[in-house]
Write a protein that holds these residues in place. Structure first.
Motif, PDB file in Angstrom:
ATOM      1  N   VAL A  69       0.836  -1.210   0.000  1.00 23.95           N
ATOM      2  CA  VAL A  69       0.000   0.000   0.000  1.00 23.95           C
ATOM      3  C   VAL A  69       0.867   1.256   0.000  1.00 23.95           C
ATOM      4  CG1 VAL A  69      -1.729   1.294   1.301  1.00 23.95           C
ATOM      5  CG2 VAL A  69      -1.934  -1.188   1.103  1.00 23.95           C
ATOM      6  N   MET A  70       1.921   1.262   0.799  1.00 27.14           N
ATOM      7  CA  MET A  70       2.798   2.433   0.855  1.00 27.14           C
ATOM      8  C   MET A  70       3.508   2.665  -0.484  1.00 27.14           C
ATOM      9  SD  MET A  70       2.464   3.935   3.692  1.00 27.14           S
ATOM     10  CE  MET A  70       3.853   5.035   3.520  1.00 27.14           C
ATOM     11  N   LEU A  71       3.949   1.587  -1.124  1.00 26.45           N
ATOM     12  CA  LEU A  71       4.611   1.745  -2.424  1.00 26.45           C
ATOM     13  C   LEU A  71       3.651   2.290  -3.469  1.00 26.45           C
ATOM     14  CD1 LEU A  71       7.168   1.361  -4.054  1.00 26.45           C
ATOM     15  CD2 LEU A  71       6.481  -1.003  -4.494  1.00 26.45           C
ATOM     16  N   ALA A  72       2.406   1.794  -3.457  1.00 28.08           N
ATOM     17  CA  ALA A  72       1.401   2.324  -4.376  1.00 28.08           C
ATOM     18  C   ALA A  72       1.130   3.800  -4.096  1.00 28.08           C
ATOM     19  CB  ALA A  72       0.119   1.508  -4.270  1.00 28.08           C
ATOM     20  N   TYR A  73       1.132   4.163  -2.817  1.00 28.52           N
ATOM     21  CA  TYR A  73       0.908   5.578  -2.452  1.00 28.52           C
ATOM     22  C   TYR A  73       2.039   6.455  -2.977  1.00 28.52           C
ATOM     23  CZ  TYR A  73       0.750   9.773   0.444  1.00 28.52           C
ATOM     24  OH  TYR A  73       0.730  11.075   0.880  1.00 28.52           O
ATOM     25  N   TYR A  74       3.286   6.028  -2.822  1.00 33.71           N
ATOM     26  CA  TYR A  74       4.414   6.830  -3.293  1.00 33.71           C
ATOM     27  C   TYR A  74       4.398   6.979  -4.809  1.00 33.71           C
ATOM     28  CZ  TYR A  74       6.749   7.181   1.223  1.00 33.71           C
ATOM     29  OH  TYR A  74       7.066   7.502   2.511  1.00 33.71           O
ATOM     30  N   PHE A  75       3.993   5.935  -5.506  1.00 36.69           N
ATOM     31  CA  PHE A  75       3.899   6.033  -6.966  1.00 36.69           C
ATOM     32  C   PHE A  75       2.795   7.001  -7.381  1.00 36.69           C
ATOM     33  CE2 PHE A  75       6.336   2.034  -7.833  1.00 36.69           C
ATOM     34  CZ  PHE A  75       7.141   2.556  -8.828  1.00 36.69           C
ATOM     35  N   GLU A  76       1.684   6.974  -6.647  1.00 35.12           N
ATOM     36  CA  GLU A  76       0.479   7.677  -7.084  1.00 35.12           C
ATOM     37  C   GLU A  76       0.468   9.145  -6.687  1.00 35.12           C
ATOM     38  OE1 GLU A  76      -2.991   7.499  -9.281  1.00 35.12           O
ATOM     39  OE2 GLU A  76      -1.746   5.762  -8.770  1.00 35.12           O
ATOM     40  N   TYR A  77       0.905   9.445  -5.479  1.00 34.20           N
ATOM     41  CA  TYR A  77       0.671  10.787  -4.929  1.00 34.20           C
ATOM     42  C   TYR A  77       1.933  11.557  -4.587  1.00 34.20           C
ATOM     43  CZ  TYR A  77      -4.075   9.012  -4.436  1.00 34.20           C
ATOM     44  OH  TYR A  77      -5.311   8.477  -4.689  1.00 34.20           O
ATOM     45  N   THR A  78       3.097  11.039  -4.871  1.00 33.47           N
ATOM     46  CA  THR A  78       4.329  11.769  -4.603  1.00 33.47           C
ATOM     47  C   THR A  78       5.198  11.789  -5.862  1.00 33.47           C
ATOM     48  OG1 THR A  78       5.599   9.826  -3.847  1.00 33.47           O
ATOM     49  CG2 THR A  78       4.261  10.967  -2.204  1.00 33.47           C
ATOM     50  N   ASP A  79       6.226  12.622  -5.809  1.00 37.18           N
ATOM     51  CA  ASP A  79       7.174  12.708  -6.931  1.00 37.18           C
ATOM     52  C   ASP A  79       8.472  11.990  -6.599  1.00 37.18           C
ATOM     53  OD1 ASP A  79       7.970  14.416  -4.966  1.00 37.18           O
ATOM     54  OD2 ASP A  79       8.279  16.157  -6.260  1.00 37.18           O
ATOM     55  N   THR A  80       8.389  10.934  -5.781  1.00 31.82           N
ATOM     56  CA  THR A  80       9.579  10.170  -5.424  1.00 31.82           C
ATOM     57  C   THR A  80      10.230   9.553  -6.653  1.00 31.82           C
ATOM     58  OG1 THR A  80       8.557   9.656  -3.278  1.00 31.82           O
ATOM     59  CG2 THR A  80      10.446   8.306  -3.954  1.00 31.82           C
ATOM     60  N   PHE A  81       9.418   9.070  -7.573  1.00 27.37           N
ATOM     61  CA  PHE A  81       9.921   8.442  -8.798  1.00 27.37           C
ATOM     62  C   PHE A  81       9.671   9.398  -9.965  1.00 27.37           C
ATOM     63  CE2 PHE A  81       8.379   5.190  -5.883  1.00 27.37           C
ATOM     64  CZ  PHE A  81       9.518   4.404  -5.715  1.00 27.37           C
ATOM     65  N   ASN A  82      10.734   9.873 -10.566  1.00 33.39           N
ATOM     66  CA  ASN A  82      10.631  10.830 -11.662  1.00 33.39           C
ATOM     67  C   ASN A  82      10.265  10.132 -12.962  1.00 33.39           C
ATOM     68  OD1 ASN A  82      11.410  13.038 -10.031  1.00 33.39           O
ATOM     69  ND2 ASN A  82      13.572  12.490 -10.281  1.00 33.39           N
ATOM     70  N   VAL A  83       9.353  10.738 -13.701  1.00 36.87           N
ATOM     71  CA  VAL A  83       8.913  10.182 -14.977  1.00 36.87           C
ATOM     72  C   VAL A  83       9.974  10.442 -16.036  1.00 36.87           C
ATOM     73  CG1 VAL A  83       7.106  10.219 -16.739  1.00 36.87           C
ATOM     74  CG2 VAL A  83       6.519  10.579 -14.331  1.00 36.87           C
ATOM     75  N   HIS A  84      10.257   9.424 -16.832  1.00 35.62           N
ATOM     76  CA  HIS A  84      11.222   9.569 -17.919  1.00 35.62           C
ATOM     77  C   HIS A  84      10.692  10.563 -18.953  1.00 35.62           C
ATOM     78  CE1 HIS A  84      14.069   8.612 -21.074  1.00 35.62           C
ATOM     79  NE2 HIS A  84      13.075   8.296 -21.886  1.00 35.62           N
ATOM     80  N   VAL A  85      11.526  11.538 -19.333  1.00 36.27           N
ATOM     81  CA  VAL A  85      11.146  12.558 -20.316  1.00 36.27           C
ATOM     82  C   VAL A  85      11.485  12.028 -21.701  1.00 36.27           C
ATOM     83  CG1 VAL A  85      11.504  14.910 -21.106  1.00 36.27           C
ATOM     84  CG2 VAL A  85      11.526  14.401 -18.651  1.00 36.27           C
ATOM     85  N   GLN A  86      10.458  11.661 -22.441  1.00 36.52           N
ATOM     86  CA  GLN A  86      10.636  11.108 -23.777  1.00 36.52           C
ATOM     87  C   GLN A  86      10.528  12.218 -24.818  1.00 36.52           C
ATOM     88  OE1 GLN A  86       7.956   8.231 -26.441  1.00 36.52           O
ATOM     89  NE2 GLN A  86       8.734   7.209 -24.615  1.00 36.52           N
ATOM     90  N   GLY A  87      11.370  12.154 -25.830  1.00 35.30           N
ATOM     91  CA  GLY A  87      11.347  13.161 -26.871  1.00 35.30           C
ATOM     92  C   GLY A  87      10.256  12.919 -27.901  1.00 35.30           C
ATOM     93  N   PHE A  88      10.134  13.862 -28.830  1.00 35.25           N
ATOM     94  CA  PHE A  88       9.099  13.774 -29.855  1.00 35.25           C
ATOM     95  C   PHE A  88       9.554  14.544 -31.090  1.00 35.25           C
ATOM     96  CE2 PHE A  88       8.313  17.410 -27.164  1.00 35.25           C
ATOM     97  CZ  PHE A  88       8.071  18.440 -28.053  1.00 35.25           C
ATOM     98  N   PHE A  89       8.928  14.231 -32.212  1.00 33.29           N
ATOM     99  CA  PHE A  89       9.163  14.961 -33.449  1.00 33.29           C
ATOM    100  C   PHE A  89       8.164  16.115 -33.551  1.00 33.29           C
ATOM    101  CE2 PHE A  89      11.207  10.979 -34.614  1.00 33.29           C
ATOM    102  CZ  PHE A  89      12.349  11.426 -35.270  1.00 33.29           C
ATOM    103  N   CYS A  90       8.617  17.206 -34.062  1.00 35.05           N
ATOM    104  CA  CYS A  90       7.717  18.344 -34.250  1.00 35.05           C
ATOM    105  C   CYS A  90       6.575  17.961 -35.196  1.00 35.05           C
ATOM    106  CB  CYS A  90       8.486  19.529 -34.842  1.00 35.05           C
ATOM    107  SG  CYS A  90       9.835  20.125 -33.786  1.00 35.05           S
TER     108      CYS A  90
END
Length: 311
Positions: A13-34
């Motif tokens: 439950v705590m791990l799900a909470y950290y994933f859902e409501y905190t910024d503990t795990f940073n999202v990978h910034v994926q690039g894109f084409f214009c």
């Protein structure tokens, strides 16, 4: 053993909470084409304005299995209690050194506890996939609103992968970077498949041969429509929804086959199967006194032989 299971559940439950409501795990910034057509679909507003908003989805995913499993277990327990087949009743349910637990409460809490653990596990799997991949949703460029002139995209389809190129709302941009796999598809399929398998494997009453598949397929159909809605509203790609279906379905099948073992319900330590033993009496203090069926049969045979010799 019970405390160890509670610790595992609390950690999940705590791990799900950290994933859902905190910024503990940073999202990978994926690039894109214009001007990439795959990410320029229209934005239909926040998740709350969806045809299947998160509030309703989570309420159904959490509440419907709870109500169905509790109701069915109550009916099955009452039918067994009033049955004339006394030998098939559960005679003993022992926990620890002194406690008696009702079979209805034991089975219901076990099935619902496993369901809750699988639900949080599904959420963790999905969030981990979204954080690691950072896959862009179909409406990403619509909410990102990049400055194409500053990026030098006026003449060529340039690939952009640096941070800070978006000028739109930060919350919408962050949600648009978490498309793969689809959380709504995974949770809905997990809940539908777990509940459908419970109904199919547990309900054995006459006249339910058609009712069980209709109810089960109805639940799965609702989950399928939830995934379709994500694609129609351009919130997820087809591959995101299919991946969510696979994750939710795989976890549900594992929980049913590997953990609850087709809902047989034999889970407590110190529990003695009813076919091997019965409770002869329940004293006020200490554990229930148990008499082995073999000893009972031996005493009964000796009594019958003695009576035969006397006569």
């Amino acid at each position: 053993m019970l405390y160890f299971q509670l610790v595992i559940m609390a950690g999940t439950v705590m791990l799900a909470y950290y994933f859902e409501y905190t910024d503990t795990f940073n999202v990978h910034v994926q690039g894109f084409f214009c001007y990439d057509n795959a990410y320029t679909k229209p934005y239909h507003g926040p998740e709350a304005s969806s045809a299947v908003p998160p509030a309703i989805l989570y309420a159904v995913v959490c509440g419907l299995p709870l109500l169905l499993i509790t109701a069915i277990e109550s009916v099955l327990f009452l039918l067994q209690y009033v049955s004339e087949d006394l030998d098939n009743r559960e005679k003993i349910i022992v926990m620890g050194d002194c406690c008696y637990l009702n079979p209805l409460v034991r089975r219901t809490f076990h099935f619902l506890g496993v369901y809750a653990f699988g639900l949080f596990s599904t959420d963790i799997f999905v969030n981990a996939g979204q954080v690691v991949t950072g896959n862009l949703s179909p409406h990403f460029l619509t909410v990102c609103k990049p400055n194409y002139t500053a990026l030098g995209c006026m003449q060529t389809a340039r690939f952009v992968n640096q941070k800070g190129v978006c000028t739109g709302n930060e919350d919408d941009i962050m949600r648009a970077r978490k498309s793969f796999p689809s959380k709504e598809a995974a949770l809905s399929v997990y809940a539908a498949l777990y509940t459908a398998m419970y109904i199919t494997l547990t309900v054995k009453a006459k006249g339910t041969k058609l009712a069980k598949p209709v109810l089960s397929l109805g639940l799965i159909c609702l989950a399928f429509l939830t995934g379709i809605n994500r694609v129609v509203e351009y919130r997820n790609h087809w591959c995101d929804v299919i991946a969510g279906f696979i994750i939710g379905g795989a976890i549900a099948v594992f929980m049913v086959l590997g953990v609850v073992q087709n809902f047989k319900g034999k889970t407590l330590l110190n529990e003695i199967p009813p076919e091997e033993s019965v409770v002869s009496s329940v004293p006020m203090m200490g554990q229930p006194r148990i008499m082995d069926n073999t000893m009972e049969k031996y005493i009964a045979s000796q009594n019958s032989n003695t009576f035969a010799e006397v006569t």
